[in-house]
Design a protein around this motif. Sequence first.
Motif, PDB file in Angstrom:
ATOM      1  N   GLY A  24      16.813 -23.019 -16.909  1.00 53.12           N
ATOM      2  CA  GLY A  24      16.489 -21.658 -17.345  1.00 53.12           C
ATOM      3  C   GLY A  24      16.984 -20.599 -16.382  1.00 53.12           C
ATOM      4  O   GLY A  24      17.934 -20.801 -15.619  1.00 53.12           O
ATOM      5  N   LEU A  25      16.330 -19.443 -16.434  1.00 52.94           N
ATOM      6  CA  LEU A  25      16.731 -18.306 -15.606  1.00 52.94           C
ATOM      7  C   LEU A  25      16.231 -18.482 -14.177  1.00 52.94           C
ATOM      8  O   LEU A  25      15.275 -19.241 -13.931  1.00 52.94           O
ATOM      9  N   VAL A  26      16.804 -17.725 -13.264  1.00 49.60           N
ATOM     10  CA  VAL A  26      16.214 -17.644 -11.922  1.00 49.60           C
ATOM     11  C   VAL A  26      14.765 -17.167 -12.065  1.00 49.60           C
ATOM     12  O   VAL A  26      13.850 -17.691 -11.429  1.00 49.60           O
ATOM     13  N   ALA A  27      14.551 -16.180 -12.943  1.00 45.73           N
ATOM     14  CA  ALA A  27      13.199 -15.631 -13.140  1.00 45.73           C
ATOM     15  C   ALA A  27      12.221 -16.689 -13.656  1.00 45.73           C
ATOM     16  O   ALA A  27      11.008 -16.559 -13.461  1.00 45.73           O
ATOM     17  N   ASP A  28      12.739 -17.714 -14.315  1.00 46.47           N
ATOM     18  CA  ASP A  28      11.854 -18.772 -14.836  1.00 46.47           C
ATOM     19  C   ASP A  28      11.332 -19.677 -13.716  1.00 46.47           C
ATOM     20  O   ASP A  28      10.496 -20.550 -13.966  1.00 46.47           O
ATOM     21  N   GLN A  29      11.827 -19.489 -12.504  1.00 48.97           N
ATOM     22  CA  GLN A  29      11.377 -20.321 -11.380  1.00 48.97           C
ATOM     23  C   GLN A  29      10.192 -19.668 -10.650  1.00 48.97           C
ATOM     24  O   GLN A  29       9.696 -20.186  -9.659  1.00 48.97           O
ATOM     25  N   VAL A  30       9.760 -18.499 -11.145  1.00 41.34           N
ATOM     26  CA  VAL A  30       8.685 -17.773 -10.453  1.00 41.34           C
ATOM     27  C   VAL A  30       7.322 -18.329 -10.843  1.00 41.34           C
ATOM     28  O   VAL A  30       7.019 -18.484 -12.025  1.00 41.34           O
ATOM     29  N   LEU A  31       6.504 -18.596  -9.827  1.00 37.23           N
ATOM     30  CA  LEU A  31       5.148 -19.107 -10.059  1.00 37.23           C
ATOM     31  C   LEU A  31       4.122 -17.979 -10.050  1.00 37.23           C
ATOM     32  O   LEU A  31       3.115 -18.031 -10.747  1.00 37.23           O
ATOM     33  N   GLU A  32       4.385 -16.968  -9.214  1.00 40.53           N
ATOM     34  CA  GLU A  32       3.419 -15.865  -9.082  1.00 40.53           C
ATOM     35  C   GLU A  32       4.149 -14.630  -8.577  1.00 40.53           C
ATOM     36  O   GLU A  32       5.129 -14.747  -7.838  1.00 40.53           O
ATOM     37  N   LEU A  33       3.656 -13.473  -8.985  1.00 43.11           N
ATOM     38  CA  LEU A  33       4.234 -12.199  -8.527  1.00 43.11           C
ATOM     39  C   LEU A  33       3.154 -11.302  -7.946  1.00 43.11           C
ATOM     40  O   LEU A  33       2.033 -11.256  -8.470  1.00 43.11           O
ATOM     41  N   GLU A  34       3.529 -10.575  -6.908  1.00 40.88           N
ATOM     42  CA  GLU A  34       2.715  -9.464  -6.419  1.00 40.88           C
ATOM     43  C   GLU A  34       3.479  -8.206  -6.814  1.00 40.88           C
ATOM     44  O   GLU A  34       4.677  -8.091  -6.497  1.00 40.88           O
ATOM     45  N   VAL A  35       2.828  -7.296  -7.529  1.00 43.92           N
ATOM     46  CA  VAL A  35       3.534  -6.107  -8.016  1.00 43.92           C
ATOM     47  C   VAL A  35       2.685  -4.866  -7.779  1.00 43.92           C
ATOM     48  O   VAL A  35       1.468  -4.952  -7.591  1.00 43.92           O
ATOM     49  N   VAL A  36       3.354  -3.713  -7.827  1.00 43.63           N
ATOM     50  CA  VAL A  36       2.652  -2.439  -7.980  1.00 43.63           C
ATOM     51  C   VAL A  36       3.166  -1.832  -9.277  1.00 43.63           C
ATOM     52  O   VAL A  36       4.380  -1.632  -9.447  1.00 43.63           O
ATOM     53  N   THR A  37       2.279  -1.575 -10.219  1.00 43.27           N
ATOM     54  CA  THR A  37       2.720  -1.053 -11.513  1.00 43.27           C
ATOM     55  C   THR A  37       3.092   0.418 -11.375  1.00 43.27           C
ATOM     56  O   THR A  37       2.745   1.082 -10.393  1.00 43.27           O
ATOM     57  N   GLY A  38       3.754   0.919 -12.409  1.00 39.72           N
ATOM     58  CA  GLY A  38       4.102   2.339 -12.433  1.00 39.72           C
ATOM     59  C   GLY A  38       2.869   3.219 -12.357  1.00 39.72           C
ATOM     60  O   GLY A  38       2.945   4.367 -11.915  1.00 39.72           O
ATOM     61  N   ALA A  39       1.719   2.688 -12.775  1.00 38.50           N
ATOM     62  CA  ALA A  39       0.460   3.437 -12.698  1.00 38.50           C
ATOM     63  C   ALA A  39      -0.137   3.379 -11.297  1.00 38.50           C
ATOM     64  O   ALA A  39      -1.203   3.941 -11.051  1.00 38.50           O
ATOM     65  N   GLY A  40       0.534   2.661 -10.380  1.00 36.08           N
ATOM     66  CA  GLY A  40       0.048   2.582  -9.003  1.00 36.08           C
ATOM     67  C   GLY A  40      -0.993   1.499  -8.791  1.00 36.08           C
ATOM     68  O   GLY A  40      -1.714   1.521  -7.796  1.00 36.08           O
ATOM     69  N   GLU A  41      -1.062   0.521  -9.701  1.00 42.35           N
ATOM     70  CA  GLU A  41      -2.028  -0.580  -9.520  1.00 42.35           C
ATOM     71  C   GLU A  41      -1.369  -1.743  -8.789  1.00 42.35           C
ATOM     72  O   GLU A  41      -0.305  -2.221  -9.209  1.00 42.35           O
ATOM     73  N   HIS A  42      -2.029  -2.192  -7.733  1.00 38.80           N
ATOM     74  CA  HIS A  42      -1.528  -3.328  -6.956  1.00 38.80           C
ATOM     75  C   HIS A  42      -2.125  -4.594  -7.573  1.00 38.80           C
ATOM     76  O   HIS A  42      -3.335  -4.794  -7.538  1.00 38.80           O
ATOM     77  N   ARG A  43      -1.283  -5.470  -8.159  1.00 36.76           N
ATOM     78  CA  ARG A  43      -1.820  -6.613  -8.906  1.00 36.76           C
ATOM     79  C   ARG A  43      -1.067  -7.892  -8.553  1.00 36.76           C
ATOM     80  O   ARG A  43       0.121  -7.875  -8.208  1.00 36.76           O
ATOM     81  N   ALA A  78       0.834  -1.202   0.000  1.00 37.66           N
ATOM     82  CA  ALA A  78       0.000   0.000   0.000  1.00 37.66           C
ATOM     83  C   ALA A  78       0.874   1.259   0.000  1.00 37.66           C
ATOM     84  O   ALA A  78       0.552   2.256  -0.659  1.00 37.66           O
ATOM     85  N   GLU A  79       1.981   1.217   0.717  1.00 36.05           N
ATOM     86  CA  GLU A  79       2.864   2.393   0.741  1.00 36.05           C
ATOM     87  C   GLU A  79       3.526   2.616  -0.617  1.00 36.05           C
ATOM     88  O   GLU A  79       3.750   3.745  -1.035  1.00 36.05           O
ATOM     89  N   ILE A  80       3.860   1.511  -1.289  1.00 35.80           N
ATOM     90  CA  ILE A  80       4.467   1.637  -2.629  1.00 35.80           C
ATOM     91  C   ILE A  80       3.424   2.222  -3.591  1.00 35.80           C
ATOM     92  O   ILE A  80       3.719   3.095  -4.415  1.00 35.80           O
ATOM     93  N   LYS A  81       2.210   1.723  -3.457  1.00 37.70           N
ATOM     94  CA  LYS A  81       1.108   2.226  -4.299  1.00 37.70           C
ATOM     95  C   LYS A  81       0.904   3.733  -4.080  1.00 37.70           C
ATOM     96  O   LYS A  81       0.798   4.502  -5.042  1.00 37.70           O
TER      97      LYS A  81
END
Length: 451
Positions: A150-169, A47-50
């Motif tokens: 593969g990459l370390v990033a290829d081991q990711v199953l799910e991400l929680e992000v805040v987009t540059g537009a401020g959307e928490h997804r 929420a603070e990042i958003k």
Amino acid sequence: MTPAHDLAARLGRALDTRPETLRACAQDFGHIVRGAPLGVLRPRSAAEIKDLLECAGPQGIPVSVRGGGHSLYGQGQADGGIVLDLRAMNRVGPVTDDQVSVQAGALWRELLAVTLPHRRTPAVLTDYLGAGIGGVLSAGGLGGATHRHGLVADQVLELEVVTGAGEHRICSPDRDPELFHAVLAGLGQCAVIVSATLRLVPAAARVRRYCLYYADLGGCLADQRRLAEEQRFPYLEGQARPADGPGWQYMIEAVAPYDGPYPLDDRTLLAGLSYDPAAVETEDLGYGEFAHRVDTDEEALRATGEWLHPHPWLNLLLPHDSAESVVRAVLADPAFRDLRDTGLVLLYPVLSSRLRAPFFSRPSGEVLYLFALLRTAPPGSPETVAAMLAANRAAYELARSRGGVAYPVNALPLSDADWQDHHGVRWPAFAEAKRRHDPHLVLARGHGMRF
Ligand SMILES: Cc1cc2nc3c(=O)[nH]c(=O)nc-3n(C[C@H](O)[C@H](O)[C@H](O)COP(=O)(O)OP(=O)(O)OC[C@H]3O[C@@H](n4cnc5c(N)ncnc54)[C@H](O)[C@@H]3O)c2cc1C
């Protein structure tokens, strides 16, 4: 009122604007460029990042994320903007048999400290565990198991992000896949990674490490290719090292994990390879000791002070057909002579078909080689650093003219044309994702990409 104070007032909490904080965030592991931010925010929640991005975006205030702080050329800095220092968001867990969730400000060593007691590990780790989770996932992450998983990033199953537009997804390969694929190996352009769920595999108790030496580069590359294609070892890396005379020798580092007594026969495992049989090194290590192997180098370099010297590093990915000619030319170039004294040269194969993150640029062809020129410049000598950066540029141009690309964790400023060339046919999709998720173009400007 300064823009930082204005932003702090709008956010309802103080940004850290103390001179020592701004100085610390104006540098990184590269110690080459400095861009002082207006302030530093240490969020404790998405929420603070958003809130920050909702305020900073419309005002066009640049925002960069700092995790482990190991950028080489200001990629994580926010000159005149806000640094989001995520180190306080470092919770790891819960851990199950096959996955772990981790906040993006944790370091990889903090993740392993939680998973290894469960005898679990991500299938791919970078050599160094002091980098941040978000920093490695945004770069991609290459390591000894990349030729297999593969990459370390290829081991990711799910991400929680805040987009540059401020959307928490929340996103994954099945849920909002376009955003998921734009963030992994996406160099922080579209969103701030808040947390990630990673796939885990069983960690062996011990590993046997073989170091095989070659006088001949062609022979070493051919054996690396063979070992990668046969998938003979779960972990495969290599190096170029100074030979006793003026030239170079080459090394394959092949690692086999095991539990209980060593179940394999060394001769069978190494059969058919053309290494020097008189120079084979073999050692057995605990899995954790092996994963943490760079920690002792870090301690030694901190003790001498070199850890804090400038690091004009260059990482390239080369296609199989031109790898030998590029490696030979660069290692013979007098501008890289200092590599013999202070540097480390990594040279190891990866298989393109194992690299899944779509925005991770790679040369064409199946067998590729990471060629990493990791050197340290003396402090207080900007002219030496400038010469090293010029040499990086020349090596990059050479590699690119022969089908190579940069692995962009580098001290290598790239122009708009370079970035477009780097992403090739994927550039329009990458730029579209950037404009969709970060419409004010405020995120991760330190990479020098313009849209
Ligand atoms: C000693 C050493 C060894 C290394 N070995 C390897 C290796 O074996 N393999 C390999 O692939 N790489 C390796 N690297 C490179 C390293 O993976 C990258 O430099 C990585 O980006 C560092 O992450 P950081 O969080 O420590 O750095 P930071 O400077 O904090 O961040 C780096 C970049 O990632 C972005 N970023 C950080 N966190 C987030 C987030 N939460 N969301 C979105 N973007 C974010 C930042 O904006 C910045 O652009 C090594 C680096 C060092 C210094």
